[in-house]
Design an enzyme around this catalytic site. Sequence first.
Site, short mmCIF file in Angstrom:
data_model
loop_
_atom_site.label_atom_id
_atom_site.label_comp_id
_atom_site.label_asym_id
_atom_site.label_seq_id
_atom_site.Cartn_x
_atom_site.Cartn_y
_atom_site.Cartn_z
N TYR A 221 41.96 29.83 34.15
CA TYR A 221 42.43 30.74 33.11
C TYR A 221 43.77 30.11 32.61
CZ TYR A 221 44.50 34.72 30.54
OH TYR A 221 45.16 35.37 29.51
N LYS B 37 44.48 28.10 28.98
CA LYS B 37 45.54 28.50 28.16
C LYS B 37 46.61 27.46 27.85
CE LYS B 37 44.37 32.85 27.08
NZ LYS B 37 44.04 33.22 25.79
N ARG C 174 45.32 38.29 46.70
CA ARG C 174 44.24 37.64 45.73
C ARG C 174 44.41 36.11 45.85
NH1 ARG C 174 44.11 40.21 40.02
NH2 ARG C 174 45.72 38.65 39.65
N ILE D 65 44.31 44.43 23.02
CA ILE D 65 45.53 44.10 22.42
C ILE D 65 45.20 43.83 20.79
CG2 ILE D 65 47.18 42.15 21.92
CD1 ILE D 65 47.20 41.40 24.83
#
Length: 307
Positions: free
Chosen positions: A143, A147, A270, A13
């Site tokens: 994660y 965040k 997952r 990005i």
Amino acid sequence: MARYLVTGGCGFIGSHLIERLLAGGHEVRVLDDLSTGKRENLPDGVPVTVGDVADAEAVRSAIAGVDGCFHLAAVASVDRSREAWLETHHANLSGTIAVFDAARRANPAGPVPVVYASSAAVYGDNPNMPLTEDAATRPLSAYGADKLGCELHARVADGVHGVPTAGFRFFNVYGPRQDPKSPYSGVISIFAGRIARGEPITINGDGEQVRDFIFVKDLVRYLTAAMDRPQSGAPVYNVCTGRPTSVNRLAEVLAELSGRPLDRRHGPARPGDIRVSIGDPSRLVAAFGMSCDTPLEDGLRQTLAWL
Ligand code: NAD
Ligand code: UD1
């Protein structure tokens, strides 16, 4: 013309953001540890400091004298945050606090704005689709938890230290330069690379999990617009289309566009995988007057063409 620091600028990005900033006549410098990013993602002449965003001294020196900071450096993989919990926490949360802290004194004129990457992962298993920014945050992964921590510290940066911030909860971003060879990459680049090479793809679980995929070139327009108009109150915005695509459907479209047979295998689901992730882009569109409008097939064609 302004001077910006882009952390994580050698990544997927970041490299698209820098392309846009340079086209706008701005001066850019980068702080990146090159763990997943590559210098080749950037045009010659962009200064890159190789360093860790959680290293306060490295951040202070990289940010000195800029007019604003785009903070994208992070370990961007949910899987990786499961395998290396504490290590990814340093990069993903301590690194963000280091950036906010350094932004307080980056410029003699006062604190400089920070536009940073959050993630749809903050919503975790919230089932109320489409997700608005006011939906409950229930992260399932380290994660996502980190965040969310970034967003909380953005409120401190703004309210306590006068650092204007804007956070963007990216949904699933795809496009050219997302590494097709890394197992930690996004599903689109992994599938596109494997299908193009005639290799089988592995679908985790039944493949009926859905995501809201956004094309990278749509996304970076919001980052620069937010930097041009810093706001107080540490706002956060979803960056999404509001359109769901299943992993199975994605594989089929990619095979069709690349003109290759689809060899798909199913593996176990997952751990910690989110079943449904669809965002509501209303706040984003109202604030910036533009939507993520590249149709999925067009974005996939551009991604395949880059391979
Ligand atoms: P990427 O891995 O291509 O980019 C991350 C960059 O940060 C890389 O250049 C990497 O080398 C650098 N980096 C990692 N740890 C670092 C550290 N400790 N110090 C300095 N640099 C470090 O991933 P991306 O997809 O371009 O992600 C950019 C940002 O967007 C990340 O914050 C990520 O969490 C966020 N995000 C991405 C997605 C997506 O779908 N790609 C979705 C939501 C949020
Ligand atoms: C992604 C982002 C993360 C971001 C989040 C926002 C990446 C690498 N991660 O996580 O940074 O914060 O969106 O919600 O872009 N899958 C397969 N086979 C594969 C690879 C993946 O079936 O070979 C499946 C996964 O199990 C998952 C879906 O595809 O169900 C998407 O996976 P992935 O691209 O890794 O993204 P997220 O986990 O959604």
